[in-house]
Design a protein around this motif. Structure first.
Motif, PDB file in Angstrom:
ATOM      1  N   GLN A  45      14.144   0.587  15.504  1.00 19.83           N
ATOM      2  CA  GLN A  45      14.062   0.664  14.078  1.00 19.83           C
ATOM      3  C   GLN A  45      13.109   0.997  13.325  1.00 19.83           C
ATOM      4  O   GLN A  45      11.962   0.718  13.671  1.00 19.83           O
ATOM      5  N   TRP A  46      13.323   1.885  12.292  1.00 16.77           N
ATOM      6  CA  TRP A  46      12.224   2.087  11.480  1.00 16.77           C
ATOM      7  C   TRP A  46      12.871   2.407  10.049  1.00 16.77           C
ATOM      8  O   TRP A  46      13.965   2.829   9.705  1.00 16.77           O
ATOM      9  N   ALA A  47      12.436   1.553   8.850  1.00 17.68           N
ATOM     10  CA  ALA A  47      12.869   1.442   7.645  1.00 17.68           C
ATOM     11  C   ALA A  47      11.681   1.484   6.692  1.00 17.68           C
ATOM     12  O   ALA A  47      10.615   0.841   6.752  1.00 17.68           O
ATOM     13  N   SER A  48      12.077   2.326   5.558  1.00 18.67           N
ATOM     14  CA  SER A  48      11.294   2.433   4.490  1.00 18.67           C
ATOM     15  C   SER A  48      11.811   1.874   3.205  1.00 18.67           C
ATOM     16  O   SER A  48      13.043   1.846   3.069  1.00 18.67           O
ATOM     17  N   HIS A  49      11.137   1.020   2.412  1.00 15.56           N
ATOM     18  CA  HIS A  49      11.524   0.354   1.375  1.00 15.56           C
ATOM     19  C   HIS A  49      11.830   1.395   0.273  1.00 15.56           C
ATOM     20  O   HIS A  49      12.379   1.083  -0.653  1.00 15.56           O
ATOM     21  N   GLU A  50      11.844   2.752   0.253  1.00 16.57           N
ATOM     22  CA  GLU A  50      12.236   3.853  -0.527  1.00 16.57           C
ATOM     23  C   GLU A  50      13.585   4.113  -0.161  1.00 16.57           C
ATOM     24  O   GLU A  50      13.985   5.134  -0.685  1.00 16.57           O
ATOM     25  N   THR A 234      12.584 -11.090   3.049  1.00 21.08           N
ATOM     26  CA  THR A 234      11.418 -11.850   2.485  1.00 21.08           C
ATOM     27  C   THR A 234      10.374 -10.780   1.910  1.00 21.08           C
ATOM     28  O   THR A 234       9.815 -11.159   0.953  1.00 21.08           O
ATOM     29  N   TYR A 235      10.445  -9.628   2.490  1.00 21.69           N
ATOM     30  CA  TYR A 235       9.374  -8.431   2.311  1.00 21.69           C
ATOM     31  C   TYR A 235      10.211  -7.123   1.720  1.00 21.69           C
ATOM     32  O   TYR A 235       9.839  -6.248   2.602  1.00 21.69           O
ATOM     33  N   PRO A 236      11.332  -7.192   0.671  1.00 23.59           N
ATOM     34  CA  PRO A 236      11.731  -6.065   0.698  1.00 23.59           C
ATOM     35  C   PRO A 236      11.221  -4.883   0.253  1.00 23.59           C
ATOM     36  O   PRO A 236      11.834  -3.732   0.300  1.00 23.59           O
ATOM     37  N   ASN A 237       9.839  -4.922  -0.274  1.00 25.75           N
ATOM     38  CA  ASN A 237       9.165  -3.948  -0.623  1.00 25.75           C
ATOM     39  C   ASN A 237       8.162  -3.217   0.372  1.00 25.75           C
ATOM     40  O   ASN A 237       7.078  -2.384  -0.015  1.00 25.75           O
ATOM     41  N   CYS A 238       8.311  -3.704   1.640  1.00 28.63           N
ATOM     42  CA  CYS A 238       7.511  -3.370   2.813  1.00 28.63           C
ATOM     43  C   CYS A 238       8.384  -2.579   3.681  1.00 28.63           C
ATOM     44  O   CYS A 238       9.783  -2.333   3.643  1.00 28.63           O
ATOM     45  N   TYR A 239       7.717  -1.744   4.590  1.00 24.42           N
ATOM     46  CA  TYR A 239       8.215  -1.127   5.669  1.00 24.42           C
ATOM     47  C   TYR A 239       8.681  -2.118   6.667  1.00 24.42           C
ATOM     48  O   TYR A 239       8.366  -3.156   6.875  1.00 24.42           O
ATOM     49  N   ARG A 240       9.678  -1.683   7.526  1.00 24.06           N
ATOM     50  CA  ARG A 240       9.809  -2.597   8.907  1.00 24.06           C
ATOM     51  C   ARG A 240      10.136  -1.554   9.993  1.00 24.06           C
ATOM     52  O   ARG A 240      10.513  -0.603   9.939  1.00 24.06           O
ATOM     53  N   PHE A 241       9.482  -2.236  11.160  1.00 29.89           N
ATOM     54  CA  PHE A 241       9.715  -1.217  12.419  1.00 29.89           C
ATOM     55  C   PHE A 241       9.790  -2.269  13.413  1.00 29.89           C
ATOM     56  O   PHE A 241       9.391  -3.531  13.696  1.00 29.89           O
ATOM     57  N   GLY A 253       6.915  -5.303  12.928  1.00 26.76           N
ATOM     58  CA  GLY A 253       6.349  -5.919  11.700  1.00 26.76           C
ATOM     59  C   GLY A 253       6.662  -5.255  10.598  1.00 26.76           C
ATOM     60  O   GLY A 253       7.807  -4.714  10.390  1.00 26.76           O
ATOM     61  N   ALA A 254       6.204  -5.827   9.530  1.00 25.51           N
ATOM     62  CA  ALA A 254       6.539  -5.378   8.051  1.00 25.51           C
ATOM     63  C   ALA A 254       5.364  -4.975   7.334  1.00 25.51           C
ATOM     64  O   ALA A 254       4.928  -5.892   6.339  1.00 25.51           O
ATOM     65  N   PRO A 255       4.838  -3.885   7.638  1.00 20.29           N
ATOM     66  CA  PRO A 255       3.573  -3.353   6.958  1.00 20.29           C
ATOM     67  C   PRO A 255       3.778  -3.113   5.514  1.00 20.29           C
ATOM     68  O   PRO A 255       4.748  -2.425   4.918  1.00 20.29           O
ATOM     69  N   PRO A 256       2.463  -3.300   4.609  1.00 16.08           N
ATOM     70  CA  PRO A 256       2.963  -2.858   3.355  1.00 16.08           C
ATOM     71  C   PRO A 256       2.351  -1.448   3.315  1.00 16.08           C
ATOM     72  O   PRO A 256       2.778  -0.827   2.028  1.00 16.08           O
ATOM     73  N   GLU A 257       1.612  -1.055   4.117  1.00 16.81           N
ATOM     74  CA  GLU A 257       0.929   0.501   3.600  1.00 16.81           C
ATOM     75  C   GLU A 257       1.544   1.531   4.572  1.00 16.81           C
ATOM     76  O   GLU A 257       1.806   1.687   5.634  1.00 16.81           O
ATOM     77  N   ARG A 258       1.558   2.673   3.979  1.00 19.30           N
ATOM     78  CA  ARG A 258       2.063   4.155   4.087  1.00 19.30           C
ATOM     79  C   ARG A 258       0.663   4.715   4.528  1.00 19.30           C
ATOM     80  O   ARG A 258      -0.047   4.804   4.041  1.00 19.30           O
ATOM     81  N   LEU A 259       0.911   5.357   5.826  1.00 17.25           N
ATOM     82  CA  LEU A 259      -0.201   6.206   6.398  1.00 17.25           C
ATOM     83  C   LEU A 259       0.054   7.583   5.771  1.00 17.25           C
ATOM     84  O   LEU A 259      -1.121   8.125   4.982  1.00 17.25           O
ATOM     85  N   GLY A 403       0.458   0.175  11.548  1.00 15.91           N
ATOM     86  CA  GLY A 403       1.241  -1.007  12.026  1.00 15.91           C
ATOM     87  C   GLY A 403       0.232  -2.304  12.040  1.00 15.91           C
ATOM     88  O   GLY A 403      -0.038  -2.721  12.863  1.00 15.91           O
ATOM     89  N   ILE A 404       0.383  -2.761  10.723  1.00 16.01           N
ATOM     90  CA  ILE A 404      -0.519  -3.834  10.559  1.00 16.01           C
ATOM     91  C   ILE A 404       0.831  -4.969   9.981  1.00 16.01           C
ATOM     92  O   ILE A 404       1.869  -4.606  10.210  1.00 16.01           O
ATOM     93  N   ARG A 405       0.322  -6.292   9.763  1.00 21.19           N
ATOM     94  CA  ARG A 405       1.607  -7.328   9.728  1.00 21.19           C
ATOM     95  C   ARG A 405       2.478  -7.421  10.878  1.00 21.19           C
ATOM     96  O   ARG A 405       3.732  -7.396  10.649  1.00 21.19           O
ATOM     97  N   SER A 406       1.680  -7.202  11.867  1.00 23.73           N
ATOM     98  CA  SER A 406       2.651  -6.876  13.095  1.00 23.73           C
ATOM     99  C   SER A 406       2.461  -7.854  14.364  1.00 23.73           C
ATOM    100  O   SER A 406       1.325  -8.731  14.384  1.00 23.73           O
TER     101      SER A 406
END
Length: 447
Positions: A45-50, A234-241, A253-259, A403-406
């Protein structure tokens, strides 16, 4: 199955003897969590908050690579995979390869990272795609003599299989934590920070990100799609993977950061460096945010990251630095500077990923010296932690997170990862406290 690398273990399919056939259909919205729960690994699974969300199961094609040319190897293999593809004429559900890279190019898939080579991307057999315009189900086949009629029939059966899945599904309860172990004890961490500061003061190093691992024993079996669903809430404004190649474990994880995100000639990235916690009141929260903005140490760290990213992107086109803001998440706040580029030529997203990884936010400066320091100082295997995780398509468009917060989780165990940037005036106690905050997103969903 297609594999790439110096010595593929399976003869690679070629453009002459294999064809990609892909068929898609819009379907009523469905729970991605329910879809994944109904499928055995491999699954992802891969999801963007956008807005974009992908889920997949099974393997229509797999690309793997290792070594210093792994980004180019994957890109080259993908060009063969996508060549002369027979696909549904719709942009949203187009075939996407989803996967990632290890932090280091010489990574070996040894335990606990079994099933995670230095680079791997999967084209799922069955793929769910959700955008703001709707939800689609896709079936992909990549094999000699792939028959479009057979793929269409497979799609009919796949649609029937998901027809009864719910639109929403409860996320279940946490498995519970029975024991926590720190492979890097606090006294070792203090010594590692002192070592890094000594290297910085010697003038060879400007910054290095040092990471730790947290080993967790669970009271019950962990359900990875459940964990993802709780992270979404809990973290709707983060990515999820989630990337789960085997039954044994998945990386999530649920990273906040886009590469990086590449759409045609437009490229977006960001510098996310420096962090503090959240306050218990609006006033306390604002005070912490002000401390973040006013900290000379954190502003220095942020400027190192911004300048390095802009320098890395400069050969690709016109680079613009946006206004610095404070990114507020459920339990932490970061300094954030958006960076964009107008590419002056056709540039595959993997070319940009290869140019940026590792950013100073997860590696350090200069990159080679920071990587050497990480190898010398850290006492655990990073694997895919802090590395690029994402997707790309036949046009070279795509999006990758960091791939942080993972963590790596499966059965009744998990290993969580967190790190912090070390500069000349870093205090070991403050850095230790900040790292503990970064375990919380996943740890909270397990306890």
């Amino acid at each position: 199955m297609e594999r790439v690398g110096s010595e593929p273990s399976v003869p690679p399919a070629t453009r002459e003897d294999a064809t990609l056939v892909s068929r898609s259909r819009p379907i009523p919205d469905v729970s991605f969590r329910a879809f994944l729960a109904a499928r055995d690994p491999p699954r992802l699974q891969w999801a963007s908050h956008e807005g974009l969300e992908l889920a997949g199961a099974g393997v229509a094609a797999r690309l793997t690579a290792s070594g210093s040319d792994r980004f180019e190897s994957v890109r080259s293999a993908a060009e063969g995979l996508f060549a002369d593809a027979d696909c549904t004429n719709s942009d949203a559900p187009r075939p996407r390869l989803v996967g990632g890279f290890a932090f280091l190019d010489d990574h070996e898939p040894d335990p606990p990272w079994t099933g995670f080579p230095a680079a791997e991307f999967v084209l799922p057999e069955v793929q769910l795609t959700r955008t703001d315009d709707g939800t689609w189900l896709t079936v992909n086949r990549y094999e000699p003599g792939a028959d479009p009629d057979d793929v269409a029939s497979d799609l009919d059966r796949a649609v029937e299989a998901v027809a009864d899945l719910p639109k929403m599904r409860p996320a279940g309860s946490q498995p519970g934590v029975t024991e926590v172990r720190r492979p890097t004890p606090k006294e070792d961490w203090t010594a590692q920070v002192a070592d890094a500061v000594e290297r910085i003061e010697a003038g060879d190093l400007q910054k290095v990100v040092l990471a730790c691992a947290l080993e967790v024993d669970l009271a019950g079996e962990v359900d990875l799609p459940d964990v993802l669903e709780r992270l979404r809430r809990t973290y709707p404004n983060c990515y999820r993977f989630l990337f789960q190649p085997t039954e044994e474990a998945g990386f999530l994880g649920a990273p906040p950061e886009r590469l990086v995100k590449r759409t045609g000639r437009r490229m977006e990235t960001e510098a996310l460096a420096g962090s503090v916690g959240r306050g218990g009141t609006p006033e306390a929260d604002a005070d912490l945010a002000a401390d973040l903005v006013e900290s000379e140490k954190i502003q220095h760290e942020q400027r190192l990251v911004v300048d390095a990213i802009c320098e890395q992107l400069a050969p690709l086109g016109e680079v613009s630095e946006g206004e610095q803001t404070v990114r507020k998440l459920a339990n932490i706040q970061h300094l954030r500077t958006p960076i964009t580029a107008d590419l002056d030529r056709e540039t595959h997203v993997l070319d940009i990923v290869g140019s940026l990884h590792p950013t100073p936010a997860v590696g350090g400066l200069p990159p080679d010296v920071a990587a050497e320091t990480i190898r010398d100082v850290e006492t655990f295997e990073r694997g895919w932690y802090a590395a690029p995780i994402g997707w790309f398509d036949a046009d070279g468009d795509g999006e990758f997170l960091v791939g942080i917060r993972s963590g790596l989780a499966g059965g009744r165990s998990a290993t969580l990862f967190a790190g912090n940037g070390i500069v000349a005036d870093s205090d070991p106690q403050e850095e230790w406290d900040e790292v503990q905050l970064k375990y919380r997103p996943l740890l909270d969903e397990l306890e």
